[in-house]
Design an enzyme around this catalytic site. Sequence first.
Site, short mmCIF file in Angstrom:
data_model
loop_
_atom_site.label_atom_id
_atom_site.label_comp_id
_atom_site.label_asym_id
_atom_site.label_seq_id
_atom_site.Cartn_x
_atom_site.Cartn_y
_atom_site.Cartn_z
N HIS A 51 0.83 -1.20 0.00
CA HIS A 51 0.00 0.00 0.00
C HIS A 51 0.87 1.25 0.00
O HIS A 51 0.61 2.20 -0.73
CB HIS A 51 -0.93 0.01 1.23
CG HIS A 51 -1.98 -1.05 1.13
ND1 HIS A 51 -3.32 -0.77 1.12
CD2 HIS A 51 -1.88 -2.40 0.98
CE1 HIS A 51 -4.00 -1.89 0.99
NE2 HIS A 51 -3.14 -2.90 0.92
N ASP B 168 -6.35 5.67 2.03
CA ASP B 168 -6.36 4.27 1.61
C ASP B 168 -7.76 3.69 1.81
O ASP B 168 -8.37 3.90 2.87
CB ASP B 168 -5.33 3.53 2.50
CG ASP B 168 -4.96 2.18 1.95
OD1 ASP B 168 -5.87 1.38 1.68
OD2 ASP B 168 -3.75 1.93 1.82
C1 UDX Z 1 -0.48 -7.71 -0.63
C2 UDX Z 1 -1.40 -8.39 -1.66
O1 UDX Z 1 -1.00 -9.66 -1.97
C3 UDX Z 1 -1.57 -7.53 -2.85
O2 UDX Z 1 -2.27 -8.18 -3.87
C4 UDX Z 1 -2.30 -6.34 -2.39
O3 UDX Z 1 -2.71 -5.56 -3.46
C5 UDX Z 1 -1.41 -5.61 -1.41
O4 UDX Z 1 -1.11 -6.46 -0.32
P1 UDX Z 1 2.09 -8.29 -1.20
O5 UDX Z 1 1.74 -9.69 -0.92
O6 UDX Z 1 3.18 -7.71 -0.45
O7 UDX Z 1 0.81 -7.36 -1.08
O8 UDX Z 1 2.42 -8.26 -2.77
P2 UDX Z 1 2.59 -7.11 -3.82
O9 UDX Z 1 1.32 -6.36 -4.03
O10 UDX Z 1 3.15 -7.75 -5.01
O11 UDX Z 1 3.63 -6.10 -3.19
C6 UDX Z 1 4.92 -6.47 -2.85
C7 UDX Z 1 5.84 -5.30 -3.04
O12 UDX Z 1 7.06 -5.63 -2.41
C8 UDX Z 1 6.13 -5.01 -4.50
O13 UDX Z 1 6.14 -3.61 -4.70
C9 UDX Z 1 7.53 -5.57 -4.71
O14 UDX Z 1 8.31 -4.86 -5.64
C10 UDX Z 1 8.12 -5.45 -3.34
N1 UDX Z 1 9.14 -6.49 -3.11
C11 UDX Z 1 8.80 -7.79 -2.94
C12 UDX Z 1 10.47 -6.10 -3.07
O15 UDX Z 1 10.80 -4.93 -3.28
N2 UDX Z 1 11.40 -7.05 -2.84
C13 UDX Z 1 11.12 -8.36 -2.65
O16 UDX Z 1 12.04 -9.13 -2.43
C14 UDX Z 1 9.75 -8.74 -2.69
#
Ligand code: UDX
Length: 458
Positions: free
Chosen positions: A25, A119
């Site tokens: 977020h 949000d």
């Molecule tokens: C969760 C939900 O799964 C997602 O669909 C929702 O919209 C927000 O909450 P998350 O599981 O963390 O989020 O996945 P994602 O939405 O893909 O966000 C992860 C973020 O962390 C991305 O911006 C990604 O670039 C970042 N990340 C992930 C890193 O910078 N490094 C990593 O090693 C892994």
Amino acid sequence: MEKMEKKKMARRAHCLVLAYPLQGHINPMLQFSKQLEHQGVKITLVTTRFYCNNLKRVPPSIAIETISDGFDQGGPPHDADSHKAFIDRSREVGLESLAELLEKLGRSKDEHVDCVVYDSFFPWALDVVKRFEIVAAVFFTQNMTVNSIYYHVHLGNLQVPLTQHEFSLPALPKLELQDMPSFLLTYAQHPYYLDFFADQFCNIDKADWVLCNTFYELDKEVADWFTEIWPKFRNIGPNIPSMFLDKKYKDDQDYGIAQFESEECLEWLDGKPKGSVVYVSFGSLAMLGERQMEEVACGLKQCSSYFLWVVRASEETKLPKDFEKRSEKGLVVTWCSQLRVLAHEAIGCFVTHCGWNSILETLCLGVPTIAIPHWSDQATNAKLMTDVWKIGIRAPTDEKKIVQGETLKHCIREVMENEEGKGIKSNVMQWKSLALRAISEGGSSYESVIEFSNSIFH
Ligand code: UDX
């Protein structure tokens, strides 16, 4: 007089951006803040007191403030049992704390807030903001199809527990049970999760703007459908750092949450041929079962590609004991700069849990995917990614809902080496150029950001 001239003469409009305390977020809301700032808007980024400690990399021009959610020493808890208590308390304490902040800023002429972008996970913020007679814009970080499903739950059009196997909802592709957000399937065990998501819409009709982190071309039908309901619905994404897509901000960096990032992985990637490495990450929250971890490990070990796998420190104990964390073939890191990795030319495909940010990022960087959704919105995102936008394939699961190593190995070959992979690569490159067009001058998202920021300058 030209709008730009008026802007220069006016006091800078001040926008408070209130983000839910999660990586997925804060990242897009911070990027959106940068876009507004570029239009001359003064930004204060707000999140909860505890989570604020993670905010180490924010542009110096963006001010930071915090509110209390009643869990200043830690949290929020993410297990279902404590979820309702958390939501109730964060609403109760958050309402007061946000009101105090707006009052404090309102005392100074310069700091006075003109608009709050909040949000959608904090719907109560709208009631506070309206009390102060400030413009309120709700920001959805999740995909519009997912939001539409929750909206139908809120309206009572989708009755849970679900009894059908197929769903035809307005402006959405046909969805099967397995494509629905997991909280609709687990309602009987954990009703609070679904109530929380449906609640995003409890007062939305009072919002002045409804913003979503996507772009029109990607979600046309559902965007048109929402615009009929809320004329001020706008797509303003994809919100990824400019340095990775349009490069319009000269001094851009991949600001965001500071976690320990491995520089080692970029050096390791430098030594690999173009398009030869599979990048594997399940995001910042997903917790895979031990058996699934073993199968992923086995698939990566057996496949003929190199691999870079992010296994968060909290998940590391689930790796098979004899699994090598660094070898010529593969590297395991606890975190990386995902955008830098996806932008590296050695990356050939992304095995992803289908978090919405990860999908937008892979699409913007032109990397084909293999979907292994875990929970929440991810199955719906996986459906769109594979069947609608056709930028990846979904790894089939066995009767225990596990993707077996052999299956993963086969999927990697499909995407990295076979004809199907070439078609997927060409699709993702087309989406990449549409995303770039959307955020470039004259593009759908670009124009929406201008329209929105102009509206804050009275
Ligand atoms: C969760 C939900 O799964 C997602 O669909 C929702 O919209 C927000 O909450 P998350 O599981 O963390 O989020 O996945 P994602 O939405 O893909 O966000 C992860 C973020 O962390 C991305 O911006 C990604 O670039 C970042 N990340 C992930 C890193 O910078 N490094 C990593 O090693 C892994």
